[in-house]
Design an enzyme around this catalytic site. Sequence first.
Site, PDB file in Angstrom:
ATOM      1  N   ILE A  42       4.463  -3.617  -7.126  1.00 27.07           N
ATOM      2  CA  ILE A  42       3.091  -2.518  -7.352  1.00 27.07           C
ATOM      3  C   ILE A  42       2.202  -2.469  -7.840  1.00 27.07           C
ATOM      4  O   ILE A  42       1.426  -3.028  -8.413  1.00 27.07           O
ATOM      5  CB  ILE A  42       4.272  -1.830  -9.224  1.00 27.07           C
ATOM      6  CG1 ILE A  42       5.777  -1.577  -8.939  1.00 27.07           C
ATOM      7  CG2 ILE A  42       3.374  -0.409  -9.689  1.00 27.07           C
ATOM      8  CD1 ILE A  42       6.046  -0.544  -7.799  1.00 27.07           C
ATOM      9  N   HIS A  43       1.211  -1.870  -6.917  1.00 28.41           N
ATOM     10  CA  HIS A  43       0.006  -1.887  -7.383  1.00 28.41           C
ATOM     11  C   HIS A  43      -0.935  -0.671  -7.391  1.00 28.41           C
ATOM     12  O   HIS A  43      -1.773  -0.843  -7.002  1.00 28.41           O
ATOM     13  CB  HIS A  43      -0.508  -2.967  -6.460  1.00 28.41           C
ATOM     14  CG  HIS A  43      -0.439  -3.283  -5.332  1.00 28.41           C
ATOM     15  ND1 HIS A  43       0.464  -3.443  -4.266  1.00 28.41           N
ATOM     16  CD2 HIS A  43      -1.615  -2.877  -4.535  1.00 28.41           C
ATOM     17  CE1 HIS A  43      -0.036  -2.687  -3.162  1.00 28.41           C
ATOM     18  NE2 HIS A  43      -0.402  -2.696  -3.255  1.00 28.41           N
TER      19      HIS A  43
END
Length: 361
Positions: free
Chosen positions: A208-209
Amino acid sequence: MKKIVTVLGARPQFIKAAVLSRIINKYSEIEEVIVHTGQHFDINMSQVFFDEMEIPAPKYNLNIHSLQHGAMTGQMLAKIEAILMNEKPDAVVVYGDTNSTLSGALAAKKLPVKVVHIEAGLRSFNMKMPEEINRIITDRLSDLLLCPTDSAIANLNAEGFHNFPAKVVKTGDIMKDAVTFYSEKSAEKSTIMKNLVLESDNFVLATIHRQENTDHLENLNSIFKGLESISKEMKVVFPIHPRTRQILEKYQYNFNITMINPVGYFDMLELLKHCKLVITDSGGLQKEAYFNQKFCIIAREETEWVELVENGLAKIVGSDSQNIVEAFNFFKQRTFNSATELYGNNVGEQIYAEIKSLLYS
Ligand code: UDP
């Protein structure tokens, strides 16, 4: 010999550029000068890819990072312009949708130098995403738009590109070649399965980014809560992006999943080959899941890779923890089955042929 300048700066761009640089070197018909903007600069976000994938060393490293979007793009623009005036290339090649992409295209077009956009035509239709702004403007500035999918071509047609003096071609997705080419090497070189004591088919790979998640604590918290619930049943391996790490550290969030530093491409390929499924907000990873015959749970409100969802191989779940867990329960029972090639084959060669024809016509 004709010359191109390749402008890159972010992890997914190194992976895509590795494919094309190798082909450029093989034919020795085009000189490539690489400009690394410095957008990603940690060793495990940048140098590891140059080493593993044997990408030629950049002639220029601008060392521009950790700035707001405007300042970052502006500084890159000025420095790339100076380099292009000095190098006098016949075209500039940019990849994807980062600030490095936009500044490379804008600097080139105004000189003017021809612009080639690899991964053109993708749209999320979400103008809150910095990537969407970058890709729309880059596409409009480009002379040669190399599209990964039919839906990318349809997006450009809908925006009137058939009326513009630009060539739009579907080549397929260059990441397919990266997975194919490096898959054997990764099996030989990577030790990550052993190091993390992972069992094949018995762990989830998650990343997740995206800013839409990291900048909204509620979203981020909810996604991690979902991952934590899943991890009670199956290990969740999470290579953490520096942006996500910063936020978790700032707010002293601690989640009970297997967080590891960002991994190199060989380790990533092995994790992809052996995982049960993928949960991500990454663009690249959605397709890499598919290339490795894994289902993908997309922690976003939309995707540019609509074919995956249309074919039942991925689900969009947003950031809701319950939706994430439900999608996991849905996919974990199912067998991955996709007979069609959604993203083409031998894409690098087609891209190379198009660039050559632009340069030599
Ligand atoms: N990747 C990697 N190591 C990691 C996380 C991602 O090698 O720890 C690779 C991943 O396999 C994919 C690319 O980086 O090829 C995707 O980059 P990212 O998710 O940063 O960007 P996006 O594709 O969302 O633009």
